[in-house]
Write an enzyme that holds these catalytic residues in place. Structure first.
Site, PDB file in Angstrom:
ATOM      1  CG  ASP A  16      -2.170   1.434   1.054  1.00  0.00           C
ATOM      2  OD1 ASP A  16      -2.320   1.852  -0.026  1.00  0.00           O
ATOM      3  OD2 ASP A  16      -2.071   1.678   2.598  1.00  0.00           O
ATOM      4  CB  SER A  17      -0.366   4.677  -0.295  1.00  0.00           C
ATOM      5  OG  SER A  17      -1.139   4.935   0.344  1.00  0.00           O
ATOM      6  CB  CYS A  79      -3.585   0.816  -2.483  1.00  0.00           C
ATOM      7  SG  CYS A  79      -3.103   2.104  -3.037  1.00  0.00           S
ATOM      8  CD  GLU A 163       0.104   6.526   5.844  1.00  0.00           C
ATOM      9  OE1 GLU A 163       0.788   6.440   6.859  1.00  0.00           O
ATOM     10  OE2 GLU A 163      -0.783   6.256   5.582  1.00  0.00           O
ATOM     11  CB  CYS A 195      -9.769   4.684   0.778  1.00  0.00           C
ATOM     12  SG  CYS A 195      -7.662   4.791   1.359  1.00  0.00           S
ATOM     13  CG  HIS A 197      -5.209   4.776   4.593  1.00  0.00           C
ATOM     14  ND1 HIS A 197      -4.266   4.388   3.055  1.00  0.00           N
ATOM     15  CD2 HIS A 197      -4.225   5.101   5.775  1.00  0.00           C
ATOM     16  CE1 HIS A 197      -3.502   5.089   3.187  1.00  0.00           C
ATOM     17  NE2 HIS A 197      -3.090   5.544   5.006  1.00  0.00           N
TER      18      HIS A 197
HETATM   19  N1  DGL Z   1      -5.014   3.141   1.140  1.00  0.00           N
HETATM   20  C1  DGL Z   1      -4.656   3.562  -0.842  1.00  0.00           C
HETATM   21  C2  DGL Z   1      -6.063   3.104  -1.424  1.00  0.00           C
HETATM   22  O1  DGL Z   1      -6.862   2.323  -1.359  1.00  0.00           O
HETATM   23  C3  DGL Z   1      -4.151   4.769  -0.939  1.00  0.00           C
HETATM   24  C4  DGL Z   1      -4.706   6.015  -0.047  1.00  0.00           C
HETATM   25  C5  DGL Z   1      -3.335   7.100  -0.253  1.00  0.00           C
HETATM   26  O2  DGL Z   1      -2.209   7.305  -0.459  1.00  0.00           O
HETATM   27  O3  DGL Z   1      -3.642   8.506  -1.367  1.00  0.00           O
HETATM   28  O4  DGL Z   1      -6.532   4.022  -2.184  1.00  0.00           O
END
Ligand code: DGL
Length: 284
Positions: A16-17, A79, A163, A195, A197
């Protein structure tokens, strides 16, 4: 890169990021405890959700090369932004250089769960601008059921705020309320947390959307897809006890460990800093 046969004792690669993919790793650790995992957070280039698709494809290919070189037997793109932009390119690359390695993204498991569970056929999507702009959820949902209406909301900067923003302040709470408003107006009965997150703020979302709205995440469905893929290839780890899990990130290690420990809800393992190449080696 020399192709090498994968074995059941190789780790599963997850990326993931940043820490968002830990919500998927958490499910994998619980559902498939005998496996080893190598998790990569590309924290130097976070957030992914404000980036264009060409850039996300390049990042995903670099990370896939890194995880393959590290001996992973299957890749999970934990992600949505990277899955939406890069899954077809990743599939082509793996078919070319490591045909025994499957790559599993997060969009299809979440979309299928949402379509199967919605009674009204009115589904909401909260996702990054990159994921919404890709139209990938619309396409998967239209293929699954053309009568379902999808109401999409691009939540700019929400992943980055999650984050870094714990404990969540009033500004985040108001931003989240604003993202939920169009979904309330659209009377959706199901909302895809598009997402990885966003499950980290599930209680806030549930309170704002209302108790009757089902929140759908991809983790459990991804874990089932991983189990099926490994079973089909005879690559499930046969050990009796629990496997191990370790972490790599592309920015500073301490804050990744600190935020990650809070969100994984399991003891955190070793974290190592890695530099990724500026460009993927092979065009797809
Ligand atoms: N968690 C990621 C997603 O599912 C990326 C969030 C990000 O880095 O903007 O899209």
């Amino acid at each position: 890169m020399a192709a090498r046969a994968r074995t059941p004792t190789d780790p599963i690669g997850v990326f993931d990021s940043g820490v968002g993919g830990l919500t998927v790793l958490h499910e994998l650790l619980v559902s498939l405890p005998t496996e080893d995992y190598l998790y990569l957070g590309d924290t130097a280039r976070l957030p992914y959700g404000n980036r264009g698709s060409a850039e996300l494809v390049q990042f995903a290919l670099e990370i896939a090369d890194h995880l393959l070189e590290s001996g992973c037997k299957l890749l999970v793109v934990a992600c949505n932004s990277a899955s939406a932009a890069a899954l077809p390119a990743l599939e082509r690359r793996l078919a070319a250089i490591a045909p025994d390695v499957d790559v599993i993204g997060v969009l299809r498991p979440a979309a299928q769960l949402a379509v199967a569970g919605s009674r009204s056929g009115r589904i909401g999507l909260l996702a990054t601008p990159a994921t919404v702009a890709s139209g990938a959820y619309e396409r998967i949902i239209r293929d699954a059921d053309p009568h379902v209406h999808l109401e999409s909301v691009a939540c700019r900067d929400l992943a980055a705020a999650i984050e870094t923003g714990f404990p969540f302040d009033g500004e985040i709470v108001e931003a989240v309320r604003g993202f939920c408003a169009p979904l309330r107006d659209a009377s959706v009965d199901t909302v895809i947390l598009g997402c990885t997150h966003y499950p980290l703020i599930a209680p806030m979302l549930q309170r704002m959307l209302g108790r009757g709205v089902a929140l759908v995440t991809s983790g459990a469905g991804v874990a089932r897809s991983v189990e099926r893929a490994l079973t089909a290839r005879g690559l499930l780890n046969p050990r009796a006890g629990e496997g191990d899990y370790r972490f790599r990130c592309t920015a500073e290690v301490d804050s990744f460990r600190e935020v990650g420990t809070r969100f994984l809800q399991l003891p955190f393992g070793e974290v190592e800093h890695v530099e990724l190449r500026a460009e993927a080696k092979v065009a797809v």
